[in-house]
Scaffold this active site. Structure first.
Site, PDB file in Angstrom:
ATOM      1  N   ALA A 147       0.859  -1.181   0.000  1.00 46.96           N
ATOM      2  CA  ALA A 147       0.000   0.000   0.000  1.00 46.96           C
ATOM      3  C   ALA A 147       0.898   1.233   0.000  1.00 46.96           C
ATOM      4  CB  ALA A 147      -0.857  -0.005   1.256  1.00 46.96           C
ATOM      5  N   GLY A 161       0.475  -5.218   0.548  1.00 48.59           N
ATOM      6  CA  GLY A 161      -0.668  -5.224  -0.373  1.00 48.59           C
ATOM      7  C   GLY A 161      -0.299  -5.788  -1.731  1.00 48.59           C
ATOM      8  N   GLU A 176      -0.706  -9.441  -1.273  1.00 49.21           N
ATOM      9  CA  GLU A 176      -2.159  -9.673  -1.119  1.00 49.21           C
ATOM     10  C   GLU A 176      -2.859  -9.617  -2.487  1.00 49.21           C
ATOM     11  OE1 GLU A 176      -3.609  -8.145   3.161  1.00 49.21           O
ATOM     12  OE2 GLU A 176      -2.460  -6.629   2.037  1.00 49.21           O
ATOM     13  N   GLU A 222       4.004  -5.847   7.024  1.00 51.49           N
ATOM     14  CA  GLU A 222       3.178  -4.842   7.706  1.00 51.49           C
ATOM     15  C   GLU A 222       3.538  -4.704   9.191  1.00 51.49           C
ATOM     16  OE1 GLU A 222       0.641  -6.139   4.187  1.00 51.49           O
ATOM     17  OE2 GLU A 222       2.137  -7.005   5.524  1.00 51.49           O
TER      18      GLU A 222
HETATM   19  N1  T1G Z   1       4.661   3.413   0.126  1.00 48.99           N
HETATM   20  C1  T1G Z   1       5.145   4.646  -0.166  1.00 48.99           C
HETATM   21  N2  T1G Z   1       6.466   4.913  -0.476  1.00 48.99           N
HETATM   22  C2  T1G Z   1       7.278   3.861  -0.499  1.00 48.99           C
HETATM   23  C3  T1G Z   1       6.848   2.535  -0.193  1.00 48.99           C
HETATM   24  C4  T1G Z   1       5.461   2.333   0.116  1.00 48.99           C
HETATM   25  N3  T1G Z   1       4.959   1.128   0.392  1.00 48.99           N
HETATM   26  N4  T1G Z   1       7.924   1.717  -0.278  1.00 48.99           N
HETATM   27  C5  T1G Z   1       8.977   2.492  -0.626  1.00 48.99           C
HETATM   28  N5  T1G Z   1       8.603   3.767  -0.750  1.00 48.99           N
HETATM   29  C6  T1G Z   1       9.448   4.912  -1.153  1.00 48.99           C
HETATM   30  C7  T1G Z   1      10.563   5.214  -0.147  1.00 48.99           C
HETATM   31  O1  T1G Z   1      10.117   6.071   0.857  1.00 48.99           O
HETATM   32  C8  T1G Z   1      11.620   5.859  -1.033  1.00 48.99           C
HETATM   33  O2  T1G Z   1      11.234   7.195  -1.250  1.00 48.99           O
HETATM   34  C9  T1G Z   1      11.472   5.105  -2.353  1.00 48.99           C
HETATM   35  O3  T1G Z   1      10.150   4.535  -2.331  1.00 48.99           O
HETATM   36  C10 T1G Z   1      12.464   3.997  -2.518  1.00 48.99           C
HETATM   37  O4  T1G Z   1      12.407   3.182  -1.362  1.00 48.99           O
HETATM   38  C11 T1G Z   1      -2.903  -3.181   2.963  1.00 48.99           C
HETATM   39  C12 T1G Z   1      -1.247  -1.985   4.810  1.00 48.99           C
HETATM   40  C13 T1G Z   1      10.405  -1.913  -1.456  1.00 48.99           C
HETATM   41  C14 T1G Z   1      12.199  -3.071  -0.233  1.00 48.99           C
HETATM   42  O5  T1G Z   1       6.340  -2.231   4.100  1.00 48.99           O
HETATM   43  O6  T1G Z   1      10.586  -2.124   2.270  1.00 48.99           O
HETATM   44  O7  T1G Z   1       0.803  -2.933   2.196  1.00 48.99           O
HETATM   45  O8  T1G Z   1      13.143   8.316  -0.171  1.00 48.99           O
HETATM   46  O9  T1G Z   1      14.720   3.761  -0.537  1.00 48.99           O
HETATM   47  O10 T1G Z   1      16.041   0.340  -0.509  1.00 48.99           O
HETATM   48  O11 T1G Z   1      -1.844  -4.960   3.881  1.00 48.99           O
HETATM   49  O12 T1G Z   1      11.194   0.451   0.104  1.00 48.99           O
HETATM   50  O13 T1G Z   1      13.156   7.974  -2.619  1.00 48.99           O
HETATM   51  O14 T1G Z   1      11.535   9.569  -1.565  1.00 48.99           O
HETATM   52  O15 T1G Z   1      13.364   1.915   0.556  1.00 48.99           O
HETATM   53  O16 T1G Z   1      15.338  -0.310  -2.843  1.00 48.99           O
HETATM   54  C15 T1G Z   1       3.864  -2.846   3.119  1.00 48.99           C
HETATM   55  C16 T1G Z   1       8.075  -0.886   2.215  1.00 48.99           C
HETATM   56  C17 T1G Z   1       3.127  -1.553   3.154  1.00 48.99           C
HETATM   57  C18 T1G Z   1       7.444  -2.214   2.007  1.00 48.99           C
HETATM   58  C19 T1G Z   1      12.702  -1.067  -1.656  1.00 48.99           C
HETATM   59  N6  T1G Z   1       5.082  -2.675   2.345  1.00 48.99           N
HETATM   60  N7  T1G Z   1       9.174  -0.625   1.315  1.00 48.99           N
HETATM   61  O17 T1G Z   1      13.821  -0.754  -0.895  1.00 48.99           O
HETATM   62  O18 T1G Z   1      14.285   1.629  -1.776  1.00 48.99           O
HETATM   63  S1  T1G Z   1       1.721  -1.678   4.200  1.00 48.99           S
HETATM   64  C20 T1G Z   1       6.237  -2.378   2.913  1.00 48.99           C
HETATM   65  C21 T1G Z   1      10.370  -1.262   1.444  1.00 48.99           C
HETATM   66  C22 T1G Z   1       0.598  -2.609   3.303  1.00 48.99           C
HETATM   67  C23 T1G Z   1      -1.558  -3.798   3.199  1.00 48.99           C
HETATM   68  C24 T1G Z   1      -0.637  -3.011   4.045  1.00 48.99           C
HETATM   69  C25 T1G Z   1      11.461  -0.829   0.533  1.00 48.99           C
HETATM   70  C26 T1G Z   1      11.643  -1.749  -0.715  1.00 48.99           C
HETATM   71  P1  T1G Z   1      12.302   8.307  -1.412  1.00 48.99           P
HETATM   72  P2  T1G Z   1      13.747   2.636  -0.682  1.00 48.99           P
HETATM   73  P3  T1G Z   1      14.981   0.204  -1.540  1.00 48.99           P
END
Ligand code: T1G
Length: 702
Positions: A61, A100, A103, A123
């Site tokens: 998400a 997500g 999912e 999450e």
């Molecule tokens: N939402 C918004 N921005 C995101 C994002 C996300 N999910 N993931 C990464 N970014 C932005 C981050 O802030 C950065 O921005 C840029 O992308 C590159 O990220 C309903 C509720 C995918 C492994 O927890 O673990 O789904 O600094 O520097 O090192 O059940 O990002 O460049 O402006 O980290 O290559 C669940 C979160 C969400 C994964 C890549 N998902 N992301 O790592 O790049 S909750 C997560 C990561 C959800 C549902 C629920 C990592 C990555 P900027 P980065 P990276």
């Protein structure tokens, strides 16, 4: 322009998502998928192939949407439309399918992936739980144990493992995924394969699994102490075994909404973005050229030097360790080899890997052998004279363009830079013990450190899997400067009436990874004693804040390494236990200072110690030692065991309310004097102007 396109290729409907950088499920992406699925229901397509462009599949998400009013369509609605599609939906996964994103794949009818892909439900790392069917669909495809591990650990697994566990149907080579996934969809269309709603599958749960839920509740009550999401995750997975899919989905949704609104999740989301923000330095543009670092030298093969060297060897960068004697060098290299052997024993790395990494670390006793290295990190004894000797020699032998770094924990990096003819190439790279484990790297920017050296250090930090934070020069930089105030208040609480156990228990029940006195015993009372000896009485401050550790040190109690400090340690098991001798020392020192010891509540201890930290944090901000408040939070959460689910000292202050924080500090000034309890000017002005830290930082940025 929608980040989602839909195209009919032959009789295969292809949905392509292109929402860089990580194809997060923003409102526009959700709407785009929903519209595409609706279009496919009524066009000539037989099956629908969902894929992503760019470096990864959907990484979840859009976290930046949380904390704001939710926008339609919701993800559960979109995923239900995928699952209810009359035509089979096939997902093609590359890079990472997270949260997500996974999912979405679980709601699809068929899943294929590149062998190099990873899938996960992280999450819990954000204080959340899978809120779009993850807790109900995962155990319908994989075993309950695998589902519990995947969702509670928050760690991604390889596509291979996911395939073995039933989450992925087909694996292809990464560079063939586009063609192979299309061929796979082709085959399913030709075979007239049916849509297979995951919700109609039976939950993989067997009698033998009944105990699982309580086992995992207990395990994670310890592992993620004080956090609510893990317990709710187990409740949702257990509900999957007793409720219908629809009822289970409702239970999951309620739990998700509760987590999303929680302070813990707000704090963990803050840290997610703060960690990424910390790597950005306002006056150093993203495209600042960096220097190549293909070889490193470490001066000093002690515990810190060895740990630092391992970070580079782990990243495949050859390291030369320099020591004053062959004996000291052999001891240092021996320590490194035994740590790697320990990792092999624990199955963390293979024996081949350990051999490869160890062989990347060589040694010398001659400075002249360092003429060609790209980076030198000095990790010798903390005395300015010794630093002067080392940097003078480095300045003579190192090639032009080599970066000269010091791992000092508090000494003046500007002064150290002046020992060389190239102060622009000098900075602090402050690692934390144990250096091969602790994630934080304080990058200390001296007045003359050049921008390309800073940019190189940030980039290098990422390469060695560290979390970089810029700190300007002052005594102790960000972390240790605040720690002095934290430890000072710990000592004041001790001498006024608390015991080491009471203080450590109060701080750990609140979420600190370790109590302050336990940390002191682990680090060694000798380190801080020697650091204090280098300070004047004025710099040392109120003797009540250091007499007890001085006395313990002079009694030969230097902590775990001597078998006793604030606690006594069993020589075999290293089991920690209280020692009445310590209370005697405390009472003795208290009477010398005329302090009549009184009971102090846990709440008061917690309040005084955290406020001492926070007030110093505000001073560090107003002096520009830290770029932003969230950098201080990253330092404390990644370097000092501050609970991430409280967001770090500055986020916690903002959550509690700056008025309340300020009022308490003023109250302590009344009761404990203004030597330590003078509120920071920044805090005072924010409260008087009714501003938040975010307001102030916005003002600073203009
Ligand atoms: N939402 C918004 N921005 C995101 C994002 C996300 N999910 N993931 C990464 N970014 C932005 C981050 O802030 C950065 O921005 C840029 O992308 C590159 O990220 C309903 C509720 C995918 C492994 O927890 O673990 O789904 O600094 O520097 O090192 O059940 O990002 O460049 O402006 O980290 O290559 C669940 C979160 C969400 C994964 C890549 N998902 N992301 O790592 O790049 S909750 C997560 C990561 C959800 C549902 C629920 C990592 C990555 P900027 P980065 P990276």
């Amino acid at each position: 322009m929608s980040p989602v396109t839909y195209e009919l290729k032959d009789d295969i409907g292809v949905i392509a998502i292109d929402n860089p950088p990580v194809n997060a499920l923003s409102q526009a992406v959700r709407k785009g998928i929903q519209d595409a699925i609706a279009t496919a229901q009524v066009d000539g397509s037989k099956v629908i192939l969902l894929q992503c462009l760019g470096r990864t599949f959907i990484a979840g998400a859009d976290i930046s949407e949380f904390g704001k009013p939710p926008l339609d369509p919701s993800l559960p609605e979109v995923l239900n439309s995928i699952e209810q599609s009359a035509k089979p939906v096939i997902c093609a996964i590359h890079g990472q399918a997270l949260g997500g994103g996974l999912e979405t794949a679980l709601a699809s009818h068929y899943r294929c992936a590149a062998r190099t892909a990873k899938v996960g439900l992280p999450e819990v790392n954000l204080g959340l739980l899978p809120g779009a069917g993850g807790t109900q669909r995962t155990p319908r495809l994989a075993s309950m144990q695998a589902s519990l591990d995947l969702i509670l650990s928050g760690k991604p697994i390889s596509a291979e493992q996911a395939h073995d566990e039933g989450l992925i149907d087909a694996l292809f080579a990464e560079d063939e995924l586009a063609d192979q996934s299309f061929a796979y969809a082709r085959k399913l269309a030709d075979e007239g394969a049916p849509a297979r709603p995951t919700r109609e599958l039976t939950v993989k749960f067997y009698e033998a699994d009944t105990e699982l839920f309580d086992i995992y509740r207990k395990t994670y009550a310890k592992k993620l102490k004080g956090q609510t999401a893990p317990q709710l995750i187990v409740d949702c997975l257990e509900a999957a075994t007793t409720k219908s899919f629809a009822e289970g989905l409702k239970i999951e949704r309620n739990a998700f909404v509760a987590c999303r609104a929680s302070e813990q999740s707000a704090a963990l989301r803050h840290i997610f973005f703060a960690e990424r923000q910390a790597a950005k330095i306002a006056d150093i543009p993203k495209d600042t050229p960096t220097r190549d670092i293909n070889s490193v030298a470490i001066i000093g093969a002690g515990l810190m030097g060895g740990g630092i060297a391992m970070n580079f060897a782990n990243a495949g960068i050859p390291v030369t360790m320099l020591e004053i004697s062959q004996e000291a060098l052999d001891k240092g290299l021996g320590n490194i080899a035994s740590i790697y052997q320990g990792m092999v024993k624990k199955g963390r790395i293979s024996a081949e890997d350990a051999h490869r990494r160890t062989s990347l670390i060589t040694g010398t006793t001659r400075f002249d052998d360092l003429g060609s290295v790209d980076l030198v990190i000095e990790a010798v004894f903390e005395s300015i004279e010794v630093k002067k000797d080392v940097f003078t020699k480095l300045d003579q032998v190192c090639k032009p363009g080599a970066i000269l770094a010091t791992n000092t924990s508090y000494l003046d990096v500007d002064e150290i830079a002046q020992f060389t003819s190239r102060p622009g190439d000098v900075l602090g790279l402050h690692f934390f013990s144990p250096a091969h484990i602790m994630q934080l790297l304080e990058i200390v920017r001296a007045q003359q450190t050049s921008k390309d050296v800073m940019a190189t250090a940030i980039e290098l930090a990422r390469k060695i899997k560290k979390v970089p934070v810029q700190a300007r020069v002052c005594y102790g930089f960000i972390g240790n400067r605040m720690l002095r105030q934290y430890q000072r208040e710990v000592q004041m609480c001790l001498i006024e009436g608390a015991s080491p156990e009471q203080i450590d228990t109060a701080m750990m029940s609140w979420g600190m990874a370790m109590g302050p006195l336990m940390v002191a015993d682990l680090a060694g009372l000798d380190i801080s004693y020697k650091a204090r000896q280098a300070l004047s009485d004025a710099q040392k401050g109120d003797p009540k804040s250091y007499r007890i550790p001085d006395v313990l040190y002079e009694m030969g109690r230097v902590g775990q390494k001597s078998g006793s400090g604030y606690y006594v340690y069993d020589p075999e098991t290293r089991q920690r236990s209280s020692d009445p001798t310590v209370i005697e020392v405390i009472e003795q020192e208290a009477s010398k200072f005329g302090v009549s010891r009184q009971p102090i509540s846990d709440a008061e201890i917690l309040n005084r110690i955290t406020l001492a930290l926070i007030n110093e944090g505000f001073k560090i901000l107003e002096e520009g030692i830290a770029q932003r408040a969230s950098d201080i939070d990253v330092v404390y959460c990644f370097g000092y065991g501050f609970p991430k689910f409280r967001g770090g000292p500055m986020f916690f202050a903002q959550t509690r309310g700056l008025d309340a924080i300020y009022a308490d500090i003023c109250r302590y000034r009344e009761t404990h004097g203004d030597m330590y309890w003078t509120p920071s000017d920044l805090l005072k002005s924010l409260v008087e102007q009714g501003q938040t830290l975010a307001d102030w930082e916005k003002g600073q940025a203009q």
